[in-house]
Scaffold this motif. Structure first.
Motif, PDB file in Angstrom:
ATOM      1  N   SER A   1      51.560  15.066 -20.007  1.00  0.00           N
ATOM      2  CA  SER A   1      50.491  16.053 -19.926  1.00  0.00           C
ATOM      3  C   SER A   1      50.148  16.237 -18.459  1.00  0.00           C
ATOM      4  N   GLU A   2      49.448  17.285 -18.134  1.00  0.00           N
ATOM      5  CA  GLU A   2      49.115  17.582 -16.744  1.00  0.00           C
ATOM      6  C   GLU A   2      48.178  16.528 -16.159  1.00  0.00           C
ATOM      7  N   LEU A   3      47.447  15.796 -16.992  1.00  0.00           N
ATOM      8  CA  LEU A   3      46.507  14.805 -16.485  1.00  0.00           C
ATOM      9  C   LEU A   3      46.978  13.379 -16.742  1.00  0.00           C
ATOM     10  N   SER A   4      48.274  13.203 -16.891  1.00  0.00           N
ATOM     11  CA  SER A   4      48.884  11.885 -17.040  1.00  0.00           C
ATOM     12  C   SER A   4      50.196  11.885 -16.273  1.00  0.00           C
ATOM     13  N   LYS A   5      50.361  10.894 -15.393  1.00  0.00           N
ATOM     14  CA  LYS A   5      51.578  10.808 -14.582  1.00  0.00           C
ATOM     15  C   LYS A   5      52.018   9.354 -14.477  1.00  0.00           C
ATOM     16  N   THR A   6      53.330   9.161 -14.323  1.00  0.00           N
ATOM     17  CA  THR A   6      53.895   7.834 -14.095  1.00  0.00           C
ATOM     18  C   THR A   6      54.718   7.881 -12.818  1.00  0.00           C
ATOM     19  N   VAL A   7      54.380   7.002 -11.854  1.00  0.00           N
ATOM     20  CA  VAL A   7      55.072   6.916 -10.565  1.00  0.00           C
ATOM     21  C   VAL A   7      55.009   5.475 -10.091  1.00  0.00           C
ATOM     22  N   GLY A   8      56.090   4.983  -9.526  1.00  0.00           N
ATOM     23  CA  GLY A   8      56.093   3.673  -8.884  1.00  0.00           C
ATOM     24  C   GLY A   8      55.664   2.536  -9.783  1.00  0.00           C
ATOM     25  N   GLY A   9      56.000   2.611 -11.056  1.00  0.00           N
ATOM     26  CA  GLY A   9      55.648   1.543 -11.986  1.00  0.00           C
ATOM     27  C   GLY A   9      54.231   1.611 -12.523  1.00  0.00           C
ATOM     28  N   LEU A  10      53.511   2.672 -12.189  1.00  0.00           N
ATOM     29  CA  LEU A  10      52.141   2.845 -12.666  1.00  0.00           C
ATOM     30  C   LEU A  10      52.018   4.124 -13.484  1.00  0.00           C
ATOM     31  N   THR A  11      51.200   4.068 -14.514  1.00  0.00           N
ATOM     32  CA  THR A  11      50.833   5.263 -15.266  1.00  0.00           C
ATOM     33  C   THR A  11      49.346   5.483 -15.043  1.00  0.00           C
ATOM     34  N   VAL A  12      48.985   6.709 -14.659  1.00  0.00           N
ATOM     35  CA  VAL A  12      47.592   7.031 -14.372  1.00  0.00           C
ATOM     36  C   VAL A  12      47.162   8.196 -15.252  1.00  0.00           C
ATOM     37  N   TYR A  13      46.000   8.033 -15.869  1.00  0.00           N
ATOM     38  CA  TYR A  13      45.374   9.089 -16.658  1.00  0.00           C
ATOM     39  C   TYR A  13      44.168   9.574 -15.873  1.00  0.00           C
ATOM     40  N   LEU A  14      44.071  10.878 -15.677  1.00  0.00           N
ATOM     41  CA  LEU A  14      42.995  11.471 -14.898  1.00  0.00           C
ATOM     42  C   LEU A  14      42.059  12.236 -15.816  1.00  0.00           C
ATOM     43  N   GLY A  15      40.766  12.069 -15.600  1.00  0.00           N
ATOM     44  CA  GLY A  15      39.769  12.824 -16.349  1.00  0.00           C
ATOM     45  C   GLY A  15      38.821  13.514 -15.387  1.00  0.00           C
TER      46      GLY A  15
ATOM     47  N   LEU B   1      36.289  28.884  -9.122  1.00  0.00           N
ATOM     48  CA  LEU B   1      37.285  28.946 -10.185  1.00  0.00           C
ATOM     49  C   LEU B   1      38.645  28.952  -9.504  1.00  0.00           C
ATOM     50  N   ASP B   2      39.380  27.868  -9.645  1.00  0.00           N
ATOM     51  CA  ASP B   2      40.602  27.669  -8.876  1.00  0.00           C
ATOM     52  C   ASP B   2      41.500  26.685  -9.621  1.00  0.00           C
ATOM     53  N   ILE B   3      42.716  26.564  -9.161  1.00  0.00           N
ATOM     54  CA  ILE B   3      43.598  25.492  -9.615  1.00  0.00           C
ATOM     55  C   ILE B   3      43.568  24.454  -8.505  1.00  0.00           C
ATOM     56  N   TYR B   4      42.994  23.300  -8.792  1.00  0.00           N
ATOM     57  CA  TYR B   4      42.840  22.247  -7.802  1.00  0.00           C
ATOM     58  C   TYR B   4      44.002  21.265  -7.874  1.00  0.00           C
ATOM     59  N   THR B   5      44.393  20.768  -6.725  1.00  0.00           N
ATOM     60  CA  THR B   5      45.360  19.685  -6.652  1.00  0.00           C
ATOM     61  C   THR B   5      44.576  18.404  -6.425  1.00  0.00           C
ATOM     62  N   VAL B   6      44.800  17.428  -7.289  1.00  0.00           N
ATOM     63  CA  VAL B   6      44.167  16.123  -7.153  1.00  0.00           C
ATOM     64  C   VAL B   6      45.282  15.144  -6.812  1.00  0.00           C
TER      65      VAL B   6
ATOM     66  N   LEU C   1      50.307  10.037  -6.723  1.00  0.00           N
ATOM     67  CA  LEU C   1      50.440  10.880  -7.907  1.00  0.00           C
ATOM     68  C   LEU C   1      49.687  12.174  -7.655  1.00  0.00           C
ATOM     69  N   GLN C   2      50.294  13.277  -8.007  1.00  0.00           N
ATOM     70  CA  GLN C   2      49.673  14.576  -7.772  1.00  0.00           C
ATOM     71  C   GLN C   2      49.479  15.293  -9.102  1.00  0.00           C
ATOM     72  N   PHE C   3      48.250  15.710  -9.356  1.00  0.00           N
ATOM     73  CA  PHE C   3      47.881  16.395 -10.584  1.00  0.00           C
ATOM     74  C   PHE C   3      47.411  17.807 -10.265  1.00  0.00           C
ATOM     75  N   LYS C   4      47.574  18.710 -11.203  1.00  0.00           N
ATOM     76  CA  LYS C   4      46.992  20.047 -11.116  1.00  0.00           C
ATOM     77  C   LYS C   4      45.862  20.097 -12.129  1.00  0.00           C
ATOM     78  N   TYR C   5      44.690  20.537 -11.671  1.00  0.00           N
ATOM     79  CA  TYR C   5      43.544  20.677 -12.552  1.00  0.00           C
ATOM     80  C   TYR C   5      43.108  22.139 -12.548  1.00  0.00           C
ATOM     81  N   ASP C   6      43.239  22.802 -13.691  1.00  0.00           N
ATOM     82  CA  ASP C   6      42.912  24.213 -13.825  1.00  0.00           C
ATOM     83  C   ASP C   6      41.422  24.364 -14.108  1.00  0.00           C
ATOM     84  N   HIS C   7      40.703  24.834 -13.111  1.00  0.00           N
ATOM     85  CA  HIS C   7      39.248  24.968 -13.203  1.00  0.00           C
ATOM     86  C   HIS C   7      38.874  26.460 -13.235  1.00  0.00           C
ATOM     87  N   ARG C   8      39.714  27.254 -13.877  1.00  0.00           N
ATOM     88  CA  ARG C   8      39.444  28.699 -13.944  1.00  0.00           C
ATOM     89  C   ARG C   8      38.766  29.104 -15.235  1.00  0.00           C
TER      90      ARG C   8
END
Length: 141
Positions: free
Chosen positions: A13-27, A114-119, A133-140
């Motif tokens: 999902s756009e708010l879940s990423k796995t990199v370098g042996g870590l999985t991160v969930y963003l809220g 109202l933008d698409i933010y990069t976190v 880890l780079q996430f896209k957050y759609d705040h539109r």
């Protein structure tokens, strides 16, 4: 079907990423939701040292797990950089928070338009190379 790396990203999902042996969930939730939470005692300081006041403040929360074993990581240093389209944002350290006996990392961030933010999250643990880890957050909406 595209290359394997494209397929792996499509499965997340756009708010879940796995990199370098870590999985991160963003809220990302409106700060209003956490502003009204009662403190557990009269001596407890406000979350992240302040009470959010701005109309565009949001609470950024990251849960960090070991990708292999699935255990929650509670000893990391997590920094976030939130940027609007074409802009570079400032960096902030996310504070460890205890929620129901588990550690997450959080902080308040201003999302003024109202933008698409990069976190961009950087997770550092002693001895290991930092995971970015780079996430896209759609705040539109």
């Amino acid at each position: 079907m595209g290359p394997a790396s494209t397929h792996a990203v499509a499965g997340e999902s756009e708010l879940s990423k796995t990199v370098g042996g870590l999985t991160v969930y963003l809220g990302v939730v409106p700060a209003e939701i956490v502003k009204g939470l009662p403190a557990s005692s009269t001596t407890e300081r406000p979350m992240h040292g302040r009470i959010p006041k701005g109309p565009h403040e949001y609470h950024l929360v990251a849960a960090v797990f070991d990708a292999t074993g699935g255990t929650r990581i509670s000893d990391a240093i997590v920094t976030a950089q939130v940027s609007g389209l074409g802009l570079s944002g400032s960096k902030m350290k996310l504070e460890p928070m205890q929620i129901s006996g588990t550690t997450t990392y959080g902080g308040f961030v201003d999302l003024p338009g109202l933008d698409i933010y990069t976190v961009k999250l950087t997770v550092e643990r002693g001895g290991a190379a930092p995971a970015v880890l780079q996430f896209k957050y759609d705040h539109r909406r």
